[in-house]
Write an enzyme that holds these catalytic residues in place. Sequence first.
Site, PDB file in Angstrom:
ATOM      1  N   ARG A  60       0.805  -1.224   0.000  1.00  0.00           N
ATOM      2  CA  ARG A  60       0.000   0.000   0.000  1.00  0.00           C
ATOM      3  C   ARG A  60       0.838   1.274   0.000  1.00  0.00           C
ATOM      4  NH1 ARG A  60      -4.697  -0.420   4.269  1.00  0.00           N
ATOM      5  NH2 ARG A  60      -2.853  -1.101   5.383  1.00  0.00           N
ATOM      6  N   LYS A 159      -0.122 -18.898   5.249  1.00  0.00           N
ATOM      7  CA  LYS A 159      -0.973 -19.306   6.362  1.00  0.00           C
ATOM      8  C   LYS A 159      -1.344 -18.056   7.179  1.00  0.00           C
ATOM      9  CE  LYS A 159       1.541 -20.080  10.525  1.00  0.00           C
ATOM     10  NZ  LYS A 159       1.808 -20.873  11.670  1.00  0.00           N
ATOM     11  N   HIS A 189       5.354 -23.962   5.355  1.00  0.00           N
ATOM     12  CA  HIS A 189       6.802 -23.999   5.157  1.00  0.00           C
ATOM     13  C   HIS A 189       7.444 -25.247   5.770  1.00  0.00           C
ATOM     14  CE1 HIS A 189       6.685 -21.972   9.064  1.00  0.00           C
ATOM     15  NE2 HIS A 189       7.849 -22.532   9.276  1.00  0.00           N
ATOM     16  N   LYS A 193      10.927 -28.131   4.341  1.00  0.00           N
ATOM     17  CA  LYS A 193      12.162 -28.430   5.085  1.00  0.00           C
ATOM     18  C   LYS A 193      12.829 -29.676   4.509  1.00  0.00           C
ATOM     19  CE  LYS A 193      10.915 -26.382   9.522  1.00  0.00           C
ATOM     20  NZ  LYS A 193      12.064 -25.517   9.800  1.00  0.00           N
ATOM     21  N   GLU A 227       9.031 -24.803  21.108  1.00  0.00           N
ATOM     22  CA  GLU A 227       9.652 -23.497  20.877  1.00  0.00           C
ATOM     23  C   GLU A 227       9.983 -22.848  22.211  1.00  0.00           C
ATOM     24  OE1 GLU A 227       7.725 -21.416  17.220  1.00  0.00           O
ATOM     25  OE2 GLU A 227       6.130 -22.360  18.338  1.00  0.00           O
ATOM     26  N   HIS A 251       0.975 -27.624  10.607  1.00  0.00           N
ATOM     27  CA  HIS A 251       2.304 -28.241  10.579  1.00  0.00           C
ATOM     28  C   HIS A 251       2.320 -29.670  11.118  1.00  0.00           C
ATOM     29  CE1 HIS A 251       3.389 -24.250   9.659  1.00  0.00           C
ATOM     30  NE2 HIS A 251       3.484 -23.796  10.874  1.00  0.00           N
ATOM     31  N   LYS A 342       4.856 -23.198  23.277  1.00  0.00           N
ATOM     32  CA  LYS A 342       5.748 -22.036  23.303  1.00  0.00           C
ATOM     33  C   LYS A 342       6.349 -21.891  24.698  1.00  0.00           C
ATOM     34  CE  LYS A 342       3.811 -19.708  19.511  1.00  0.00           C
ATOM     35  NZ  LYS A 342       4.806 -20.111  18.556  1.00  0.00           N
TER      36      LYS A 342
HETATM   37  P1  NAD Z   1       2.816  -7.344   7.768  1.00  0.00           P
HETATM   38  O1  NAD Z   1       1.697  -6.662   8.502  1.00  0.00           O
HETATM   39  O2  NAD Z   1       4.204  -7.136   8.228  1.00  0.00           O
HETATM   40  O3  NAD Z   1       2.750  -6.890   6.233  1.00  0.00           O
HETATM   41  C1  NAD Z   1       1.554  -6.787   5.523  1.00  0.00           C
HETATM   42  C2  NAD Z   1       1.821  -6.274   4.131  1.00  0.00           C
HETATM   43  O4  NAD Z   1       0.565  -6.192   3.442  1.00  0.00           O
HETATM   44  C3  NAD Z   1       2.453  -4.896   4.064  1.00  0.00           C
HETATM   45  O5  NAD Z   1       3.400  -4.882   3.021  1.00  0.00           O
HETATM   46  C4  NAD Z   1       1.262  -3.997   3.679  1.00  0.00           C
HETATM   47  O6  NAD Z   1       1.629  -2.858   2.948  1.00  0.00           O
HETATM   48  C5  NAD Z   1       0.458  -4.924   2.815  1.00  0.00           C
HETATM   49  N1  NAD Z   1      -0.946  -4.541   2.750  1.00  0.00           N
HETATM   50  C6  NAD Z   1      -1.811  -4.382   3.792  1.00  0.00           C
HETATM   51  N2  NAD Z   1      -3.021  -3.988   3.322  1.00  0.00           N
HETATM   52  C7  NAD Z   1      -2.902  -3.890   1.980  1.00  0.00           C
HETATM   53  C8  NAD Z   1      -3.806  -3.531   0.944  1.00  0.00           C
HETATM   54  N3  NAD Z   1      -5.079  -3.164   1.172  1.00  0.00           N
HETATM   55  N4  NAD Z   1      -3.350  -3.562  -0.323  1.00  0.00           N
HETATM   56  C9  NAD Z   1      -2.066  -3.913  -0.593  1.00  0.00           C
HETATM   57  N5  NAD Z   1      -1.179  -4.279   0.340  1.00  0.00           N
HETATM   58  C10 NAD Z   1      -1.596  -4.262   1.621  1.00  0.00           C
HETATM   59  O7  NAD Z   1       2.415  -8.881   7.717  1.00  0.00           O
HETATM   60  P2  NAD Z   1       3.402 -10.147   7.584  1.00  0.00           P
HETATM   61  O8  NAD Z   1       3.889 -10.511   8.929  1.00  0.00           O
HETATM   62  O9  NAD Z   1       4.396  -9.884   6.520  1.00  0.00           O
HETATM   63  O10 NAD Z   1       2.387 -11.312   7.152  1.00  0.00           O
HETATM   64  C11 NAD Z   1       1.840 -11.428   5.854  1.00  0.00           C
HETATM   65  C12 NAD Z   1       1.069 -12.737   5.754  1.00  0.00           C
HETATM   66  O11 NAD Z   1       1.952 -13.818   5.984  1.00  0.00           O
HETATM   67  C13 NAD Z   1      -0.031 -12.894   6.797  1.00  0.00           C
HETATM   68  O12 NAD Z   1      -1.082 -13.653   6.226  1.00  0.00           O
HETATM   69  C14 NAD Z   1       0.619 -13.702   7.899  1.00  0.00           C
HETATM   70  O13 NAD Z   1      -0.299 -14.429   8.644  1.00  0.00           O
HETATM   71  C15 NAD Z   1       1.490 -14.612   7.069  1.00  0.00           C
HETATM   72  N6  NAD Z   1       2.643 -15.151   7.790  1.00  0.00           N
HETATM   73  C16 NAD Z   1       3.572 -14.323   8.352  1.00  0.00           C
HETATM   74  C17 NAD Z   1       4.658 -14.859   8.999  1.00  0.00           C
HETATM   75  C18 NAD Z   1       5.739 -13.983   9.591  1.00  0.00           C
HETATM   76  O14 NAD Z   1       6.707 -14.536  10.113  1.00  0.00           O
HETATM   77  N7  NAD Z   1       5.623 -12.668   9.522  1.00  0.00           N
HETATM   78  C19 NAD Z   1       4.823 -16.250   9.093  1.00  0.00           C
HETATM   79  C20 NAD Z   1       3.863 -17.081   8.492  1.00  0.00           C
HETATM   80  C21 NAD Z   1       2.785 -16.511   7.845  1.00  0.00           C
END
Ligand code: NAD
Length: 495
Positions: A60, A159, A189, A193, A227, A251, A342
């Site tokens: 965004r 996820k 993920h 592995k 963890e 998982h 955890k």
């Molecule tokens: P985050 O909040 O750090 O990032 C979200 C991203 O989405 C940002 O780049 C934001 O700009 C974008 N975004 C939000 N609303 C938007 C919109 N309307 N249009 C376009 N872009 C938009 O989230 P994250 O931690 O990176 O997680 C992303 C996904 O991955 C989630 O579904 C989360 O559950 C999953 N996930 C994250 C992790 C992790 O370690 N962070 C691990 C497994 C799964």
Amino acid sequence: MNRIGVTPEMVSRVIPVDPFDLVIFGGTGDLARRKILPALFRRFCAGQMPDDSRIIGAARSEMSESEYRDLVRDALAEFGKKHAEDKHAVEAFLKHLHYVAVDAMGDGGWKEMKALLRDEEGLVRAFYFSVGPSLFGPLAEQLRENGLADRETRIVVEKPFGHDLESARSLNEELAQHFYEDQIYRIDHYLGKETVQNLMAVRFGNMLFEPLWNAQYVDHIQITVAETVGVGGRGSYYDHSGAMRDMVQNHLMQLLCLIAMEPPAQFEADAVRDEKLKVIRALDPVDPDQIVRGQYTSDGSMPSYREDAENPTSKTESFIALKCYISNWRWANTPFYLRTGKRLSARASEIAVVFKETPHSIFGIDSGRHRNVLSIRLQPDEGMTLGVTIKEPGPGGMRLVDVPLDMSFADALGPDAEEVTDAYERLIMDVIRGNQTLFMRGDEVEAAWAWTDPLIEGWERRGDSPKPYDAGSGGPDDAAFLINRDGRRWRGIKI
Ligand code: NAD
């Protein structure tokens, strides 16, 4: 060459992929910075990314391409491991990056995205949805409406895939309005592995194990994912989820499927996923007295779960242990013990196949009864150990002792092993190759929720509270009781 004859060339051998345009929605987010972009960078360094491939960050925030490259440069410095020290490699990689500001929920940015993407024969186009699940459906719709996707286009979804069966179904339906199942890559993920795939190699590449891989020879199976971290920064999200939804439904069940499935006819996406699905469908419901839920308390230096979750009356579990059965010929009456939590005493993930005792000891009662255990470690030190019984060396008669036949992948493959083990690298390259074997199919995800939903509804209806356990311990005492009352014990990995 290392001690088992694996050369660095074998480890780093890369199979070329077609050139691609990979769009990462959420390209500025935590997951993109920590995992996706560093994984792509490492594949670039391994020579697997064709020169004319591009990675397009989309999020965004308004930012220029050079600002986005700065953001990615910082992310690589933080998360890129040793390759990121090579400044030339980093700069060469950054040249492949582009950025478009788009709004999944609005009109902004879509024309620019369309103008940027190339329409060329043989070029793979993939969209990685690294955004919250509420945006999966809207993004899929935008891609179709803006003419950005055709029959060959792939989408990757992160996820959590749903919160329960109903929400998973509606996500599947939303995606199915715009994409066929063979275009949808649902990431878990754990499946990427190295050890998890090795589990299949060991099972189906050797004559040794498969004949014994059943209720007749296996006493029980343990799957542990422990963890040391708490729920920390994502406490409020986690509080709506809990260990069952966050870890078991995806998982641990995926690991269970790979351990328990029948040999697929080929190592091919639908053949493997059909067999996994059959396992999930054969899982019995679990009685409440076969489930132990726990919640960590404060150890003085670290906050308790309830403090982390900012919910002083939370009944969400940060630990779960359960015993389940698979009702089919192969596994009838063989218990599968699962536990995950955890803030435990160690970070350790292991699958242990515990074989039955020999039916009769020819060495007399003093020699004890011995079991073979095949332990498959996912972390911290990926590898496998087979416990075998031998004679204790030296004079003094026939005393038996259990010793490990140990293979640590890092030892066996040498220091380069680290380079082949990152799950995201493998999974993203599989998307580009069009190989869905290590991704969850929609019906698998729904079947997994169909099994977990009644268990969760059960404890919610009864108003059960999780048992408190000390941070840094092995979980609540009841978890030990769950297995001890069957005359068994949790494996001695320190958790
Ligand atoms: P985050 O909040 O750090 O990032 C979200 C991203 O989405 C940002 O780049 C934001 O700009 C974008 N975004 C939000 N609303 C938007 C919109 N309307 N249009 C376009 N872009 C938009 O989230 P994250 O931690 O990176 O997680 C992303 C996904 O991955 C989630 O579904 C989360 O559950 C999953 N996930 C994250 C992790 C992790 O370690 N962070 C691990 C497994 C799964």
